[in-house]
Design an enzyme around this catalytic site. Structure first.
Site, PDB file in Angstrom:
ATOM      1  N   TYR A 157      25.008  54.287  12.776  1.00 14.07           N
ATOM      2  CA  TYR A 157      24.766  54.705  14.161  1.00 14.07           C
ATOM      3  C   TYR A 157      25.275  56.132  14.397  1.00 14.07           C
ATOM      4  O   TYR A 157      24.580  56.962  14.986  1.00 14.07           O
ATOM      5  CB  TYR A 157      25.447  53.711  15.094  1.00 14.07           C
ATOM      6  CG  TYR A 157      25.235  53.944  16.564  1.00 14.07           C
ATOM      7  CD1 TYR A 157      24.017  53.665  17.177  1.00 14.07           C
ATOM      8  CD2 TYR A 157      26.280  54.417  17.360  1.00 14.07           C
ATOM      9  CE1 TYR A 157      23.835  53.851  18.540  1.00 14.07           C
ATOM     10  CE2 TYR A 157      26.112  54.605  18.725  1.00 14.07           C
ATOM     11  CZ  TYR A 157      24.893  54.313  19.306  1.00 14.07           C
ATOM     12  OH  TYR A 157      24.721  54.513  20.667  1.00 14.07           O
ATOM     13  N   LEU A 162      20.028  51.284  29.773  1.00  9.19           N
ATOM     14  CA  LEU A 162      19.928  52.703  30.098  1.00  9.19           C
ATOM     15  C   LEU A 162      18.486  53.148  30.310  1.00  9.19           C
ATOM     16  O   LEU A 162      18.178  53.863  31.267  1.00  9.19           O
ATOM     17  CB  LEU A 162      20.544  53.548  28.974  1.00  9.19           C
ATOM     18  CG  LEU A 162      22.054  53.762  28.999  1.00  9.19           C
ATOM     19  CD1 LEU A 162      22.488  54.456  27.716  1.00  9.19           C
ATOM     20  CD2 LEU A 162      22.448  54.593  30.205  1.00  9.19           C
ATOM     21  N   ASN A 193      15.158  56.949  24.093  1.00 10.44           N
ATOM     22  CA  ASN A 193      16.325  56.119  24.325  1.00 10.44           C
ATOM     23  C   ASN A 193      16.369  54.883  23.429  1.00 10.44           C
ATOM     24  O   ASN A 193      17.417  54.264  23.272  1.00 10.44           O
ATOM     25  CB  ASN A 193      16.344  55.684  25.805  1.00 10.44           C
ATOM     26  CG  ASN A 193      17.511  54.801  26.132  1.00 10.44           C
ATOM     27  OD1 ASN A 193      18.648  55.240  26.232  1.00 10.44           O
ATOM     28  ND2 ASN A 193      17.241  53.510  26.300  1.00 10.44           N
ATOM     29  N   THR A 231      25.848  47.915  28.541  1.00 10.40           N
ATOM     30  CA  THR A 231      24.506  47.343  28.475  1.00 10.40           C
ATOM     31  C   THR A 231      24.507  46.217  27.440  1.00 10.40           C
ATOM     32  O   THR A 231      25.534  45.915  26.826  1.00 10.40           O
ATOM     33  CB  THR A 231      23.469  48.406  28.070  1.00 10.40           C
ATOM     34  OG1 THR A 231      23.723  48.806  26.705  1.00 10.40           O
ATOM     35  CG2 THR A 231      23.548  49.641  28.966  1.00 10.40           C
ATOM     36  N   ASP A 236       6.256  50.068  18.792  1.00 11.74           N
ATOM     37  CA  ASP A 236       7.461  50.404  18.031  1.00 11.74           C
ATOM     38  C   ASP A 236       7.486  51.909  17.794  1.00 11.74           C
ATOM     39  O   ASP A 236       6.696  52.437  17.008  1.00 11.74           O
ATOM     40  CB  ASP A 236       7.426  49.644  16.705  1.00 11.74           C
ATOM     41  CG  ASP A 236       8.593  49.976  15.788  1.00 11.74           C
ATOM     42  OD1 ASP A 236       9.523  50.679  16.231  1.00 11.74           O
ATOM     43  OD2 ASP A 236       8.562  49.530  14.617  1.00 11.74           O
ATOM     44  N   LYS A 282      22.959  59.337  15.353  1.00 12.42           N
ATOM     45  CA  LYS A 282      23.186  60.080  16.592  1.00 12.42           C
ATOM     46  C   LYS A 282      23.521  61.539  16.321  1.00 12.42           C
ATOM     47  O   LYS A 282      23.175  62.424  17.103  1.00 12.42           O
ATOM     48  CB  LYS A 282      24.290  59.405  17.399  1.00 12.42           C
ATOM     49  CG  LYS A 282      23.901  58.034  17.952  1.00 12.42           C
ATOM     50  CD  LYS A 282      22.615  58.096  18.769  1.00 12.42           C
ATOM     51  CE  LYS A 282      22.333  56.795  19.496  1.00 12.42           C
ATOM     52  NZ  LYS A 282      21.069  56.855  20.281  1.00 12.42           N
ATOM     53  N   ASP A 299       8.923  49.731  25.451  1.00 17.03           N
ATOM     54  CA  ASP A 299       9.988  48.894  24.878  1.00 17.03           C
ATOM     55  C   ASP A 299       9.338  47.927  23.894  1.00 17.03           C
ATOM     56  O   ASP A 299       8.351  47.267  24.226  1.00 17.03           O
ATOM     57  CB  ASP A 299      10.730  48.114  25.965  1.00 17.03           C
ATOM     58  CG  ASP A 299      12.100  47.650  25.490  1.00 17.03           C
ATOM     59  OD1 ASP A 299      13.111  48.168  26.006  1.00 17.03           O
ATOM     60  OD2 ASP A 299      12.159  46.770  24.605  1.00 17.03           O
TER      61      ASP A 299
END
Length: 321
Positions: free
Chosen positions: A175, A20, A103, A209, A76, A179, A39
């Site tokens: 998770y 993404l 992201n 992904t 990071d 979120k 990244d």
């Protein structure tokens, strides 16, 4: 599109080496933005393995090969100081920061009764703390600029939440919690920064992904029925379905979109309505007693469907019509 809507603007996209984030970085560049591609580059989707600049460098090189401006950053974002340096890189290299797309994330799924402390902490750290870290330094920059000029600046934040939060994913308590926290961070940030000219919104994307390869299954023989994509068309779970919404939210056209949550996948965007109060009960005394609560709440829930919770599992059924 007669002109590039993001021309002259600079963006930071985290987790942009793959999936993404990569699609979003490419889209922002296509719309004219200069992009810092961040990244950490660990090979494991659970955050395992040595970090590498490779994934970020590859996306940045792809943007440059297409005629755009981009540079790689392998820090990071869950580290407070590295996040500060990431934001500072955009300002020092491009002379400005206008767009922040958060992201970066990892998965360490397990049922709540089996989850370890490290599995909980690591997911909260990368997702929720990572979003906070970059937001904190971008927000400080925009506030300082606005106070120096005496007028609003241009700022856009696009955060990444998930349907796992909305639907209450049973095997992903870490998770889902992260979120959900990101939505709270987004709405708080939207209210705090509006007067400085900054908007903050969150998306719940669905895409196939590296992170979700065993969550979403690509249809074996997709004919396009009900999703607008034929056998030779764009995969309904392709990240490229998500990237245009990020580009729009980062643009001047989205100036009135703030503090919103949107679900996006497969050629569909759904705007999630804010929670509403279903019922209110007032004590007939100075305050509630156990017996009074038993009388009103037990009766109320007796008429509700079995298994109904605050989770909105129906969002998982959304699709392009």
């Amino acid at each position: 599109m007669t002109a590039a809507p993001l021309e002259g603007l600079a963006a930071v996209v985290t987790g942009a080496g793959r999936g993404l984030g990569r699609a979003e970085a490419l889209e922002l560049a296509r719309l004219g933005a200069a992009v810092v591609v961040n990244d950490f580059g660990q090979p494991g989707r659970d955050g395992s393995g040595a970090s590498s600049a490779g994934p970020a460098e590859e996306t940045a090189a792809e943007i440059r090969a297409a005629g755009g401006r981009a540079l790689a950053h392998a820090g990071d974002v869950a580290d407070f100081q590295q996040a500060a340096r990431l934001v500072g890189t955009a300002i020092s290299e491009f002379g400005r920061l206008d767009i922040l797309v958060n992201n970066a994330g990892i998965l360490r799924d397990r049922m709540v009764f089996s989850m370890t402390e490290d599995e909980w902490d690591s997911v909260i750290r990368v997702h929720l703390k990572g979003h906070f870290n970059t937001t904190r330094f971008a927000a400080a920059h925009w506030r300082e600029r606005s106070k120096a000029t005496g007028r609003p600046v241009y700022g856009r934040i696009v955060n990444t939440s998930s349907e796992a939060f909305l639907a209450g994913s049973a095997g992903q308590p870490n998770y889902a919690a992260a979120k959900g926290g990101i939505v709270g961070l987004t709405t708080s940030t939207a209210l705090a920064l509006a007067k400085y000219g900054v908007t903050a919104n969150a998306i719940c994307p669905r895409a196939l992904t590296r992170m979700t390869e065993d969550v979403f299954q690509r249809p074996a023989a997709d004919t396009g029925a009900g999703n607008g994509a034929g056998a030779e068309g764009l995969d309904p779970l392709a990240p490229e379905h998500v990237a245009p919404l990020v580009g729009y939210l980062a643009s001047p056209a989205a100036a009135r979109v703030n503090g919103q949550l949107l679900v996006v996948h497969g050629g569909m965007v759904a705007i999630v309505e804010r929670p509403r109060v279903r019922a209110q009960f007032d004590s007939k005394q100075d305050t509630f007693s156990y017996d009074e609560l038993d009388a009103v709440l037990t009766a109320h829930y007796a008429d509700r469907p079995p298994g109904e919770t605050f989770a909105a599992a129906e969002v998982l059924g959304l699709k392009r019509t």
